[in-house]
Scaffold this active site. Structure first.
Site, short mmCIF file in Angstrom:
data_model
loop_
_atom_site.label_atom_id
_atom_site.label_comp_id
_atom_site.label_asym_id
_atom_site.label_seq_id
_atom_site.Cartn_x
_atom_site.Cartn_y
_atom_site.Cartn_z
N ASP A 15 0.82 -1.11 -0.07
CA ASP A 15 -0.22 0.07 0.15
C ASP A 15 0.64 1.18 -0.01
O ASP A 15 1.73 1.73 0.92
CB ASP A 15 -0.74 0.11 1.29
CG ASP A 15 -2.04 0.74 1.48
OD1 ASP A 15 -2.06 1.93 0.33
OD2 ASP A 15 -2.96 1.25 1.84
N ASP A 65 -3.50 2.44 -5.92
CA ASP A 65 -2.13 2.79 -4.73
C ASP A 65 -2.16 1.32 -4.41
O ASP A 65 -1.01 1.35 -3.08
CB ASP A 65 -2.36 3.75 -4.76
CG ASP A 65 -3.54 3.78 -3.37
OD1 ASP A 65 -4.47 2.60 -3.69
OD2 ASP A 65 -3.41 4.69 -2.20
N GLU A 66 -2.81 0.13 -4.28
CA GLU A 66 -2.79 -1.21 -3.58
C GLU A 66 -2.49 -2.52 -4.32
O GLU A 66 -2.94 -2.40 -5.64
CB GLU A 66 -3.46 -1.29 -2.08
CG GLU A 66 -3.78 -0.54 -1.90
CD GLU A 66 -4.96 -0.32 -0.89
OE1 GLU A 66 -5.39 -1.46 -1.05
OE2 GLU A 66 -5.63 0.19 -0.15
#
Lengths: 422, 83
Positions: free
Chosen positions: A17, A114-115
């Site tokens: 993350d 973003d993960e």
């Protein structure tokens, strides 16, 4: 080489993350704001002016994602740096980071921009090596991309995701089959993926406060109070979740297609709602045709000026991908479910129950008319593809350019987190 | 203080695909000939902001970095401090 536990092949999965992603990218590209409280906001002129992301300093002032710019300003009156989101840049940086992940595994599954989950079972055989590998990735991302990342290491996707939330920013956390009861079970129930407001409320009502409480409640009891989701939550809490990390390039099954917009000004009457709903319906229908899907359920969502949100859905008699039908049903749903107590701030149209079988012709529908409309809408798609979105529009949306000045097909702002269980 | 100075560069494209920078055209009247490239790594520039290939180079007797982000070259230019 796989990690073995009690004779069973065990996977090792990372969940990575990127910390405060949008704000961190902005601070990276503009070092002069690095020590400020920074919020990344949408376009205020189009009334998308809410906080999309914030850095650690802004967080300390209590600024939250979803706050309006005005609220953020109130919380940090001295020096708040506001930057308008640059999604193209974020996508570029995200790709660089994910290319790094792909050097370690062919199973890298994005969860939003973003993960990502990374299955490294074929690369490391125990949690000590896994920790070292996660550290290597974390350090590489700092050096090569200039961003910090939190990585959760575990034996399934759920605990890996929980792990990445345990220590922030810039850390690696490991949750193993032997320590998960000590590490995970004391956490609050809402820390578990899929536990939102309403699920949390039901759990708390039944005195289930922690993830450990969920595990101890038993599958049957959870099923009674939460239905099918209860069974899933039980598996999550007890470490039995076993969905795979998808391979790079593997496509997800599409479960719904939707578009929504916050209008340039509040909507005050049904004609304005009709105009916006039809723009959205056209976009949704176009996207369905692109992937050859038909839907047998339409949902409309709306948010009032008081920020109350509603969603209503209706099943169709037969599957469709016609904008006219979707728009009509969405409008009917809206009319039947809203009494205009407040003005409308945003609208959304979504279709679900998707299938790849086109219309089943029967005596109750006029197949010829439907085929004609289908042909017409495909011609409109083709015109827009060649000459741009504005080349042809429905009469009902021509009245107010400001309201319908949106191109839902513009991909520059579309960043959808995907479903994670297949 | 540093400034992100975008520069034009004369480079040689090797048969391996490697791009070897040769001359930095810093301004209209200032060219810097690169005497040696020590390394080329993926790297972020925290000083001026950017992500790309970082060339560790020597010009005369000075070591510095030259970055290539997408197809733009830049250097970390030192700024005179007013204080």
């Amino acid at each position: 080489m796989f990690c073995m536990i009690v004779g069973v092949v065990m996977r090792i999965i990372f969940h990575s993350d990127l910390n405060n992603f949008y704000a961190s990218v902005e601070c990276l590209y503009n070092p002069s704001i690095r020590n400020d409280a920074v919020v990344v906001v949408g376009d205020a002129e189009k009334r998308h002016g809410i906080v999309l992301a914030k850095n650690g300093l802004a967080k300390k002032y209590g600024i939250k994602t979803g706050d309006t710019i005005w609220e953020a300003q109130q919380k940090c009156p001295t020096k708040l740096t506001k930057v308008v989101a640059r999604f193209d840049l974020y996508r570029k940086v995200s790709k660089i980071v994910k290319d790094i992940y792909r050097e370690y595994s062919d199973r890298v599954e994005s969860f939003g921009i973003d993960e990502a989950w990374i299955d490294v079972s074929e690369r490391v055989s125990n949690f000590e090596d896994a920790y070292n590998l996660a550290e290597e990735i974390r350090k590489r991302i700092i050096t090569e991309v200039g961003l910090t990342v939190s990585i959760g290491v575990s034996f399934n996707k759920i605990f890996a995701k929980l792990g990445s939330d345990l220590k922030k920013p810039n850390a690696v956390s490991v949750i193993t089959p032997t320590n998960f009861k000590q590490v995970v079970w004391p956490l609050k129930c809402e820390d578990l993926l899929m536990v939102g407001h309403s699920t949390k409320a039901k759990l708390i009502k039944n005195n289930i406060k922690t993830i450990g409480d969920i595990a101890r409640a038993g599958k049957n009891f959870l099923k009674q109070i939460l239905g099918k989701n209860g069974e899933k939550l039980f598996d999550f809490a007890t470490g039995k979740e076993c969905s795979e990390v998808q391979k790079v390039g593997q496509h997800d099954e599409i479960k719904s297609i939707g578009n929504s917009t916050t209008c340039a000004r509040n909507l005050t009457n049904i004609n304005e709602v009709r105009a916006v709903l039809y723009v959205l319906a056209e976009s949704v229908a176009n996207r369905m045709r692109e992937v050859n899907l038909w839907a047998s359920c339409v949902a409309v969502s709306f948010k009032t000026e008081q920020l109350e949100t509603f969603e209503r859905q209706q099943k169709l008699d037969y599957p469709t991908n016609l904008a006219e039908v979707i728009g009509h049903v969405a409008l009917d749903l809206f009319k039947c479910n809203y009494n205009w107590e407040y003005q409308i701030r945003s609208l959304g149209v979504r279709v679900l129950n998707l299938c790849d079988e086109p219309l089943q012709y029967n005596i109750f529908n006029d197949a010829q008319t439907i085929l004609k409309k289908d042909k017409l809408e495909r011609i409109v798609d083709s015109l827009r593809g060649r000459f741009g979105y504005g080349v042809i529009r429905r009469a009902c949306i021509l009245k107010d350019d400001m309201l319908v000045d949106l191109n839902p097909q513009d991909a520059s702002h579309k960043i959808h987190p995907k479903s994670f269980i297949y | 203080m540093f400034n992100k100075k975008i520069v034009s560069v004369t480079a040689k494209f090797l048969t391996t695909g490697y791009i070897m920078p040769l001359i930095i055209h810093y301004s209209d009247d200032k060219d810097y000939f690169i005497d040696k490239v020590y390394s080329c790594k993926n790297c972020a520039s925290l000083k001026v902001g950017g992500i790309g290939k970082r060339y560790d180079i020597r010009i005369g007797n000075k070591r510095t970095f030259l970055y290539l982000e997408d197809s733009i070259w830049f250097v970390e230019e030192k700024m005179e401090s007013n204080n």
